[in-house]
Scaffold this motif. Structure first.
Motif, mmCIF file in Angstrom:
data_model
loop_
_atom_site.group_PDB
_atom_site.id
_atom_site.type_symbol
_atom_site.label_atom_id
_atom_site.label_comp_id
_atom_site.label_asym_id
_atom_site.label_seq_id
_atom_site.Cartn_x
_atom_site.Cartn_y
_atom_site.Cartn_z
ATOM 1 N N HIS A 116 0.301 13.829 12.111
ATOM 2 C CA HIS A 116 1.548 12.925 11.800
ATOM 3 C C HIS A 116 1.364 12.234 10.659
ATOM 4 C CE1 HIS A 116 -0.290 9.371 13.185
ATOM 5 N NE2 HIS A 116 -0.959 10.239 14.567
ATOM 6 N N PRO A 117 2.359 11.539 10.141
ATOM 7 C CA PRO A 117 2.093 10.760 8.801
ATOM 8 C C PRO A 117 1.111 9.454 9.267
ATOM 9 C CG PRO A 117 4.406 11.061 9.283
ATOM 10 C CD PRO A 117 3.708 11.791 10.481
ATOM 11 N N SER A 118 0.382 9.256 8.274
ATOM 12 C CA SER A 118 -0.403 8.029 8.430
ATOM 13 C C SER A 118 -0.333 7.086 7.188
ATOM 14 C CB SER A 118 -2.070 8.485 8.808
ATOM 15 O OG SER A 118 -2.563 9.028 7.475
ATOM 16 N N LEU A 119 -1.028 6.037 7.308
ATOM 17 C CA LEU A 119 -1.165 5.069 6.051
ATOM 18 C C LEU A 119 -1.647 6.015 4.877
ATOM 19 C CD1 LEU A 119 -1.174 2.134 4.976
ATOM 20 C CD2 LEU A 119 -3.324 1.988 5.977
ATOM 21 N N ALA A 120 -2.370 6.783 5.049
ATOM 22 C CA ALA A 120 -2.849 7.351 3.694
ATOM 23 C C ALA A 120 -1.612 8.183 3.254
ATOM 24 C CB ALA A 120 -3.906 8.601 4.236
ATOM 25 N N ASP A 121 -0.893 8.754 4.045
ATOM 26 C CA ASP A 121 0.341 9.561 3.373
ATOM 27 C C ASP A 121 1.335 8.655 2.638
ATOM 28 O OD1 ASP A 121 0.233 12.430 4.674
ATOM 29 O OD2 ASP A 121 -0.250 11.209 6.135
ATOM 30 N N MET A 122 1.512 7.580 3.255
ATOM 31 C CA MET A 122 2.573 6.661 2.631
ATOM 32 C C MET A 122 2.110 5.615 1.461
ATOM 33 S SD MET A 122 5.232 7.349 4.393
ATOM 34 C CE MET A 122 5.577 8.093 5.887
ATOM 35 N N ALA A 123 0.447 5.556 1.341
ATOM 36 C CA ALA A 123 0.119 4.914 0.450
ATOM 37 C C ALA A 123 -0.203 5.524 -0.741
ATOM 38 C CB ALA A 123 -1.341 4.319 0.805
ATOM 39 N N LEU A 124 -0.219 7.260 -0.556
ATOM 40 C CA LEU A 124 -0.586 7.813 -1.668
ATOM 41 C C LEU A 124 0.796 8.669 -2.312
ATOM 42 C CD1 LEU A 124 -3.513 7.442 -0.631
ATOM 43 C CD2 LEU A 124 -3.768 9.927 -0.962
ATOM 44 N N ALA A 125 1.659 9.085 -1.532
ATOM 45 C CA ALA A 125 2.794 9.674 -1.750
ATOM 46 C C ALA A 125 3.505 9.146 -3.054
ATOM 47 C CB ALA A 125 3.712 10.019 -0.570
ATOM 48 N N PRO A 126 3.675 7.687 -3.149
ATOM 49 C CA PRO A 126 4.522 7.099 -4.126
ATOM 50 C C PRO A 126 3.787 7.561 -5.637
ATOM 51 C CG PRO A 126 4.452 5.772 -2.705
ATOM 52 C CD PRO A 126 3.540 6.825 -2.258
ATOM 53 N N PHE A 127 2.418 7.607 -5.739
ATOM 54 C CA PHE A 127 1.608 8.110 -6.959
ATOM 55 C C PHE A 127 1.571 9.534 -7.107
ATOM 56 C CE2 PHE A 127 0.205 3.772 -5.071
ATOM 57 C CZ PHE A 127 -0.114 3.131 -6.291
ATOM 58 N N VAL A 128 1.631 10.411 -6.198
ATOM 59 C CA VAL A 128 1.763 11.794 -6.227
ATOM 60 C C VAL A 128 3.153 12.328 -6.767
ATOM 61 C CG1 VAL A 128 1.806 14.067 -5.293
ATOM 62 C CG2 VAL A 128 -0.132 12.292 -4.497
ATOM 63 N N ARG A 129 4.102 11.479 -6.281
ATOM 64 C CA ARG A 129 5.453 11.352 -6.628
ATOM 65 C C ARG A 129 5.545 11.220 -8.346
ATOM 66 N NH1 ARG A 129 9.225 7.459 -8.085
ATOM 67 N NH2 ARG A 129 11.398 8.107 -7.858
ATOM 68 N N GLN A 130 5.068 10.257 -8.899
ATOM 69 C CA GLN A 130 4.832 9.818 -10.083
ATOM 70 C C GLN A 130 4.404 10.782 -11.018
ATOM 71 O OE1 GLN A 130 2.939 5.977 -11.534
ATOM 72 N NE2 GLN A 130 5.067 5.481 -11.450
ATOM 73 N N PHE A 131 3.152 11.431 -10.492
ATOM 74 C CA PHE A 131 2.307 12.442 -11.319
ATOM 75 C C PHE A 131 3.364 13.622 -11.340
ATOM 76 C CE2 PHE A 131 -0.604 15.601 -11.991
ATOM 77 C CZ PHE A 131 -1.759 14.943 -12.818
ATOM 78 N N ASP B 212 1.186 5.161 15.093
ATOM 79 C CA ASP B 212 -0.307 4.920 14.733
ATOM 80 C C ASP B 212 -0.704 5.282 13.308
ATOM 81 O OD1 ASP B 212 -3.009 4.739 15.105
ATOM 82 O OD2 ASP B 212 -3.454 6.561 15.877
ATOM 83 N N TRP B 213 0.046 4.824 12.251
ATOM 84 C CA TRP B 213 -0.278 5.026 10.825
ATOM 85 C C TRP B 213 -1.998 4.904 10.617
ATOM 86 C CZ3 TRP B 213 3.864 3.415 6.782
ATOM 87 C CH2 TRP B 213 4.923 4.090 7.077
ATOM 88 N N LEU B 214 -2.392 3.676 11.498
ATOM 89 C CA LEU B 214 -3.724 3.389 11.048
ATOM 90 C C LEU B 214 -4.715 4.560 11.553
ATOM 91 C CD1 LEU B 214 -3.438 -0.524 11.649
ATOM 92 C CD2 LEU B 214 -3.655 0.815 9.341
ATOM 93 N N LEU B 215 -4.293 5.387 12.366
ATOM 94 C CA LEU B 215 -5.390 6.363 12.964
ATOM 95 C C LEU B 215 -6.482 5.596 13.757
ATOM 96 C CD1 LEU B 215 -5.215 9.126 10.118
ATOM 97 C CD2 LEU B 215 -3.677 8.941 12.230
ATOM 98 N N GLN B 216 -6.338 4.702 14.712
ATOM 99 C CA GLN B 216 -7.184 4.022 15.209
ATOM 100 C C GLN B 216 -8.346 3.467 14.279
ATOM 101 O OE1 GLN B 216 -6.848 3.384 18.769
ATOM 102 N NE2 GLN B 216 -4.607 4.526 18.227
ATOM 103 N N ASP B 217 -7.896 3.192 13.195
ATOM 104 C CA ASP B 217 -8.627 2.541 12.216
ATOM 105 C C ASP B 217 -9.818 3.416 11.729
ATOM 106 O OD1 ASP B 217 -7.488 -0.217 12.228
ATOM 107 O OD2 ASP B 217 -8.582 -0.735 13.870
ATOM 108 N N ASP B 218 -9.537 4.683 11.677
ATOM 109 C CA ASP B 218 -10.213 5.803 11.214
ATOM 110 C C ASP B 218 -10.655 5.376 9.628
ATOM 111 O OD1 ASP B 218 -11.359 8.019 10.002
ATOM 112 O OD2 ASP B 218 -9.882 9.365 11.022
#
Length: 201
Positions: A146-161, A80-86
């Motif tokens: 639990h991890p969601s789409l938000a975590d996975m979509a943002l983490a690569p950019f926070v890593r770069q920063f 449920d990465w989509l968190l029920q489309d939250d």
């Protein structure tokens, strides 16, 4: 279904998050690593704008990273990465993509943007970091337990920063964000998509 191909660049955060979702959903994908200085003709024929990632599947071309993630999750989303489309998921991703990424580029490549100092661009980016820190003070992950789409979509950019000045980030007042990023960097999913050669099975 014919072979699914993803044109990617290993260190690009947009391509990174597309690979994360594709690996998570378990769809077999052929990864084609692209040299940004010598982009393959077949990729440009599919997507003339010439940016990665580009997904090609059954005659369909998807050349936006978030759309690729959504395509993958529509096929299989066991945790449920989509968190029920939250709607909070896409709202947070939009803040990252439209605001934080702007400051990240200027912080990382400050010599290209002499209007302000690197420290000024970093301070502007910290506005978003503080928001993430506050979210992570309330729970282990950004929007859920639990991890969601938000975590996975943002983490690569926070890593770069964080990697622009690792010493600064390590000493910055963001303990929850540091903990979250460390979790991401050590996760089997991230390690898997960053392996050389990175082929999704």
């Amino acid at each position: 279904m014919s072979e699914i191909r993803l044109y990617s660049f290993r260190r690009c955060p947009y391509a990174m998050r597309a690979r994360l979702a594709l690996r998570y959903c378990g769809v077999p994908v052929r990864i084609i690593e692209v040299s940004l200085k010598d982009k393959p003709v077949e990729m440009l024929a599919l997507s003339p704008k010439g940016t990665v990632p580009v997904l090609s599947v059954d005659g369909e071309v998807i050349d936006e990273s978030l759309a690729i993630m959504q395509w993958a999750l529509a096929r299989h989303d066991p945790d449920d990465w989509l968190l029920q489309d939250d709607p909070a998921v896409l709202a947070l991703i939009a803040e990252n993509d439209q605001g934080f990424k702007y400051q990240l580029d200027r912080y990382k490549y400050a010599e290209r943007y002499p209007e302000q100092s690197r420290e000024d661009y970093r301070a502007a980016g910290e506005v978003f970091l503080r928001k993430l820190e506050q979210l992570l003070a309330e729970r282990e992950y950004l929007l859920a337990d639990h991890p969601s789409l938000a975590d996975m979509a943002l983490a690569p950019f926070v890593r770069q920063f964080a990697h622009v000045d690792r010493e600064w980030f390590a000493g910055a007042p963001y303990p929850n964000l540091q903990r979250w990023l460390e979790w991401f960097l050590n996760s089997p999913l991230f390690i898997g998509v960053m392996a050389k050669p990175h082929v999704l099975l």
